[in-house]
Design an enzyme around this catalytic site. Structure first.
Site, mmCIF file in Angstrom:
data_model
loop_
_atom_site.group_PDB
_atom_site.id
_atom_site.type_symbol
_atom_site.label_atom_id
_atom_site.label_comp_id
_atom_site.label_asym_id
_atom_site.label_seq_id
_atom_site.Cartn_x
_atom_site.Cartn_y
_atom_site.Cartn_z
ATOM 1 N N HIS A 253 0.861 -1.163 -0.141
ATOM 2 C CA HIS A 253 -0.112 -0.055 -0.004
ATOM 3 C C HIS A 253 0.787 1.169 0.043
ATOM 4 O O HIS A 253 1.743 1.149 0.799
ATOM 5 C CB HIS A 253 -0.936 -0.027 0.806
ATOM 6 C CG HIS A 253 -1.782 1.074 1.196
ATOM 7 N ND1 HIS A 253 -3.044 0.859 0.552
ATOM 8 C CD2 HIS A 253 -2.021 2.311 1.442
ATOM 9 C CE1 HIS A 253 -3.777 1.956 0.630
ATOM 10 N NE2 HIS A 253 -3.110 2.997 1.004
ATOM 11 N N ALA A 254 0.806 2.237 -0.862
ATOM 12 C CA ALA A 254 1.518 3.231 -1.077
ATOM 13 C C ALA A 254 1.831 4.043 -0.045
ATOM 14 O O ALA A 254 0.861 4.403 0.912
ATOM 15 C CB ALA A 254 1.117 4.185 -2.225
ATOM 16 N N HIS B 296 -0.085 12.210 -5.200
ATOM 17 C CA HIS B 296 -0.384 12.133 -3.737
ATOM 18 C C HIS B 296 0.644 12.074 -2.816
ATOM 19 O O HIS B 296 0.848 12.797 -1.786
ATOM 20 C CB HIS B 296 -1.518 10.913 -3.576
ATOM 21 C CG HIS B 296 -2.047 10.834 -2.150
ATOM 22 N ND1 HIS B 296 -2.991 11.374 -1.859
ATOM 23 C CD2 HIS B 296 -1.550 10.026 -1.215
ATOM 24 C CE1 HIS B 296 -3.356 10.950 -0.403
ATOM 25 N NE2 HIS B 296 -2.392 10.319 -0.057
ATOM 26 N N GLU B 297 1.677 11.016 -3.182
ATOM 27 C CA GLU B 297 2.662 10.518 -2.331
ATOM 28 C C GLU B 297 3.438 11.675 -2.194
ATOM 29 O O GLU B 297 4.166 12.187 -0.985
ATOM 30 C CB GLU B 297 3.132 9.366 -2.769
ATOM 31 C CG GLU B 297 2.169 8.137 -2.421
ATOM 32 C CD GLU B 297 1.559 7.779 -1.049
ATOM 33 O OE1 GLU B 297 2.309 8.514 -0.060
ATOM 34 O OE2 GLU B 297 0.582 7.474 -0.849
ATOM 35 N N HIS C 180 2.743 14.396 0.274
ATOM 36 C CA HIS C 180 3.359 14.102 1.627
ATOM 37 C C HIS C 180 4.763 14.534 1.854
ATOM 38 O O HIS C 180 5.322 15.262 2.620
ATOM 39 C CB HIS C 180 3.110 12.802 1.975
ATOM 40 C CG HIS C 180 1.929 12.046 2.036
ATOM 41 N ND1 HIS C 180 1.159 12.914 2.826
ATOM 42 C CD2 HIS C 180 1.107 11.107 1.506
ATOM 43 C CE1 HIS C 180 -0.239 12.117 2.806
ATOM 44 N NE2 HIS C 180 -0.142 11.164 2.284
ATOM 45 N N GLU D 160 -3.004 15.005 3.683
ATOM 46 C CA GLU D 160 -3.629 13.925 2.363
ATOM 47 C C GLU D 160 -4.067 15.011 1.130
ATOM 48 O O GLU D 160 -4.000 14.391 0.334
ATOM 49 C CB GLU D 160 -4.847 13.201 2.912
ATOM 50 C CG GLU D 160 -4.565 12.402 4.003
ATOM 51 C CD GLU D 160 -3.572 11.382 3.476
ATOM 52 O OE1 GLU D 160 -3.351 10.907 2.446
ATOM 53 O OE2 GLU D 160 -2.709 10.856 4.495
ATOM 54 N N HIS E 135 -6.482 0.099 5.567
ATOM 55 C CA HIS E 135 -6.373 1.094 6.719
ATOM 56 C C HIS E 135 -7.002 0.522 8.282
ATOM 57 O O HIS E 135 -6.844 0.939 9.132
ATOM 58 C CB HIS E 135 -7.005 2.463 6.462
ATOM 59 C CG HIS E 135 -6.329 3.210 5.289
ATOM 60 N ND1 HIS E 135 -6.625 2.773 3.810
ATOM 61 C CD2 HIS E 135 -5.443 4.170 5.176
ATOM 62 C CE1 HIS E 135 -5.895 3.400 3.101
ATOM 63 N NE2 HIS E 135 -5.570 4.134 3.493
ATOM 64 N N TYR F 80 -9.246 11.508 4.960
ATOM 65 C CA TYR F 80 -9.349 11.224 3.476
ATOM 66 C C TYR F 80 -10.408 12.143 2.957
ATOM 67 O O TYR F 80 -10.656 12.883 2.176
ATOM 68 C CB TYR F 80 -9.352 9.998 2.900
ATOM 69 C CG TYR F 80 -8.191 9.395 3.259
ATOM 70 C CD1 TYR F 80 -6.917 9.624 2.439
ATOM 71 C CD2 TYR F 80 -7.906 8.106 4.070
ATOM 72 C CE1 TYR F 80 -5.544 9.153 2.605
ATOM 73 C CE2 TYR F 80 -6.705 7.780 4.158
ATOM 74 C CZ TYR F 80 -5.810 7.890 3.790
ATOM 75 O OH TYR F 80 -4.762 7.273 3.868
HETATM 76 O O1 X8Z Z 1 -4.256 5.187 1.497
HETATM 77 C C1 X8Z Z 1 -4.473 6.351 0.545
HETATM 78 C C2 X8Z Z 1 -2.885 6.835 0.105
HETATM 79 C C3 X8Z Z 1 -1.853 6.641 1.031
HETATM 80 S S1 X8Z Z 1 -2.135 7.954 2.126
HETATM 81 C C4 X8Z Z 1 -2.238 6.020 -1.155
HETATM 82 N N1 X8Z Z 1 -5.637 6.710 0.101
HETATM 83 C C5 X8Z Z 1 -6.758 6.296 0.623
HETATM 84 C C6 X8Z Z 1 -6.876 4.850 -0.042
HETATM 85 O O2 X8Z Z 1 -6.314 4.375 -0.542
HETATM 86 O O3 X8Z Z 1 -7.898 4.181 0.647
HETATM 87 C C7 X8Z Z 1 -5.593 7.987 -0.909
HETATM 88 C C8 X8Z Z 1 -7.060 7.992 -1.254
HETATM 89 C C9 X8Z Z 1 -7.830 7.301 -0.030
HETATM 90 ZN ZN ZN Z 2 -1.794 9.928 1.631
#
Ligand code: X8Z
Ligand code: ZN
Length: 646
Positions: free
Chosen positions: A376-377, A406-407, A410, A434, A536, A546
């Site tokens: 997961h990024a 997005h990354e 950060h 975010e 998450h 988010y």
């Molecule tokens: O988890 C993330 C990023 C890393 S902070 C890739 N996001 C959420 C997800 O993937 O569920 C970005 C959008 C929502």
């Molecule tokens: Zn993020």
């Protein structure tokens, strides 16, 4: 209180808090409804501990010494987290747990010393805020055994999630188990986005839940218990209240509810339009015209982004595509090329380039040595100013090109606030962190910009082209809103109410039905724990950030577009090369969390309030068009049982 975000996506208990159906025509009325104003939490709140020592000079000396030690501990903890997340071995887990113990000890010592001062009476507001940041201990309050147990559970849930593998679909049961090695970030994501085979999607969707969330249910119950115990010892009613405290506002939940109510009619329009198109493909025996949409056919494992359905939903399919994936492949762009293109956008605004260490240590593709890692990024700050890294198993497509921005947002934040005292090296609130990269990506995604940088050959500069672009954005941004909202509303309820623990999965599907209007294609039971199939939730990362980000990024976009002298519609605005926009953004990023987020918001937008209006303004032409595509009686959904599609 502004928990430190050393690793975005991983502010788990491991580091510790101290440092580490409404009808469419109602839309017009709703748009004019007043936006919300945060009611600030008072410092005098007893959760923020303070003592009797009034010596302000001694207090400053304490902060100076604490700072030096805190940075050292931070580096060590982040390194241990990185080693584990990038190579999920038992050894790396044990080192991580040991480092977490040391970090918790330091956190306790800091808390003990900081709260001996009568800091609430100090004259300097910045010093008061600094102490406030040190005055809530977090999970370090647990005894050593329980803290270790909590940290191990979190590490194990992350490991279980990251190791999840499924078998390819076949109508017959798979006998050759060696085929059952489909990875999430490559194979599964690809199938979920590209397949239009109802049974194949159902199989992959169900298997993913069997190999991840289902295995975590018991651990998750223990995790809730331990986090709640820690929260109570910190003076909070439960862990949900502790998480919300990071937003420093008594009206936070109410403000979000008002904003959700503003969006809901727009989401329902998109939902109704999408359901109609999906019925045309899959048939009314699979999707009821007035029912929820089966969760597995929306192009994404959690139905949180529907952009993979672009081919079905594009308003004017004969116009040139707004997707750059074919070009990324045709031009043979490497993953590093994609990162370099993203970096150029940041530097065109006068923002900082990535550091040498970034390029040296980041992991931008899945390592080929066969190790298990969390794909997961995520973006990491190693606490020394220039050791910043991204870890991402990047795929070469448009979605990932946007995730790169997005990354990098950060990372930009990390670099911008590196000179702040350690305690303020975090976003103004987690939603700000975010929102940075996403805000820039709103410009990057405009067809005009993509043509300028050579990634689209042909664009359609007319209202049909605009609607295609807006639909593609809505499938990402509008489809996400209910997910961004429900994920933590669910967890807040689970933390606050023990009676939910025997029906964790029902509560989850009640939330999915109510907010998203989706349903499970296979009957769910309390043997399953489908929430845990989302990264998450398994990895202890709060999610409301988010939702906040998806609201404020449009506020930021509007303000930066004004600064850049843009006079056209918001959805066409590209701030590329605008030093004025870059300067405005940088003014806020460099503050870190040293000011309350409402002040930071005011610096950019001129208003202290979160507001849904810029998002509504951005999508206005699409809202009008969608109203011509669905009738009022086609909007909304009914279902008597959230645990199975009707
Ligand atoms: O988890 C993330 C990023 C890393 S902070 C890739 N996001 C959420 C997800 O993937 O569920 C970005 C959008 C929502
Ligand atoms: Zn993020």
């Amino acid at each position: 209180m502004f928990p430190r975000l050393t690793i975005i996506c991983l502010i788990s208990g491991l580091i510790g808090i101290i440092q580490c159906n409404t009808i469419p025509h109602q839309l017009d009325i709703i748009i004019k409804s007043p936006s919300t104003s945060p009611q600030l939490i008072d410092d005098s709140d007893s959760k923020y501990k303070s003592g009797n020592n009034t010596d302000e000079a001694a207090a400053r000396a304490f902060l100076k010494a604490q700072e030096i030690e805190a940075v050292k501990i931070c580096r060590k903890s982040v390194q241990a987290e990185w080693n584990f997340a990038s190579n999920l071995t038992e050894y790396n887990k044990q080192v991580l747990l040991e480092t977490s113990r040391q970090s918790a000890n330091f956190a306790k010592e800091t808390w003990y010393n900081a709260t001996s001062f009568a800091w609430k009476n100090f004259s300097d507001p910045l010093i008061r805020r600094w102490f406030k940041g040190l005055s809530v201990l977090g999970t370090g309050v647990l005894d050593g055994y329980k803290l270790n147990q909590l940290n191990e559970i979190i590490a194990d849930m992350e490991d279980a999630y990251s190791n999840g593998k499924v078998c390819p679909y076949s109508a017959e049961p798979v006998t050759n188990k060696s085929l059952c090695n489909l990875n999430f970030d490559e194979d599964i994501t690809e199938i979920m986005s590209k397949s239009r085979n109802y049974e194949e999607l159902k199989s992959i969707w169900t298997q993913w839940r069997d190999v991840t969330g289902k295995k975590m249910r018991n651990n998750y119950l223990k995790y809730i218990e331990l986090l709640n115990e820690a929260a109570k010892l910190n003076g909070f009613s439960d862990n949900g209240q502790l998480w919300r405290d990071g937003y420093e506002s008594d009206s936070f939940e109410d403000d979000l509810e008002i904003i959700w109510n503003q969006f809901e009619p727009l989401y329902k329009l998109l939902h109704a339009f999408t359901r109609k198109k999906l019925i045309a493909i899959y048939g009314e025996d699979k999707i009821k015209p007035n029912g929820p949409i089966p969760a597995h056919i929306l192009g994404n494992m959690w139905a949180q982004s529907w952009s993979s359905l672009g081919d079905l939903l594009t308003p004017f399919p004969n116009k040139p595509s707004v997707d750059i994936t074919d070009n990324i492949l045709a031009k043979n762009l490497s993953v590093v090329d994609m990162f370099r293109i993203s970096e150029r956008f940041f530097t065109s605004l006068g923002l900082k380039p990535m550091t040498d260490k970034f390029w040296k240590y980041s992991i931008l593709e899945r390592p080929s040595d066969g190790r298990e890692m969390t794909c997961h990024a995520s973006a990491w700050d190693f606490c020394d100013g220039d050791d910043v890294r991204i870890k991402m198993c990047t795929q070469r497509n448009m979605k990932e090109f946007i995730v790169i921005h997005h990354e990098m947002g950060h990372i930009q934040y990390y670099i911008q606030y590196k000179n702040q005292p350690y305690v303020f090296r975090g976003g103004a609130n987690p939603g700000f962190h975010e929102a940075v990269g996403d805000t820039l990506a709103l410009s990057v995604s405009t067809p005009t910009h993509l043509k300028t940088i050579g990634l689209l050959d042909e664009i359609s500069a007319d209202s049909e082209g605009d609607l295609n672009h807006l639909m593609s954005m809505a499938l990402d941004k509008i489809a996400f809103l209910p997910v961004g909202y429900l994920m933590d509303r669910y967890r807040w309820k689970v933390f606050a109410d023990n009676s939910t623990h025997s029906s964790l999965n029902r509560l989850w599907w009640e939330h999915r039905l109510r907010y998203q209007g989706i349903c499970p294609p296979v009957r769910r039971t309390e043997q399953d724990f489908d929430a845990g199939s989302k990264y998450h939730i398994a990895a202890n990362v709060p999610y409301i950030r988010y939702f906040v980000s998806y609201i404020i990024q449009f506020q930021f976009h509007k303000a930066l577009c004004q600064a850049a002298g843009n006079t056209g519609p918001l959805y066409q605005c590209d701030i590329y090369q605008s030093r004025e926009a870059g300067q405005l953004l940088s003014n806020v990023l460099s503050l870190g969390s040293s000011k309350h987020w409402s002040e930071a918001l005011e610096i950019i937008t001129g208003s202290k309030k979160m507001s849904a209006l810029p998002l509504m303004e951005y999508f206005a032409p699409l809202i009008d068009w969608l109203k011509t595509q669905v009738n009022e009686d086609e909007i909304g959904w009914v279902s008597s049982d959230p645990m199975i599609c009707p």
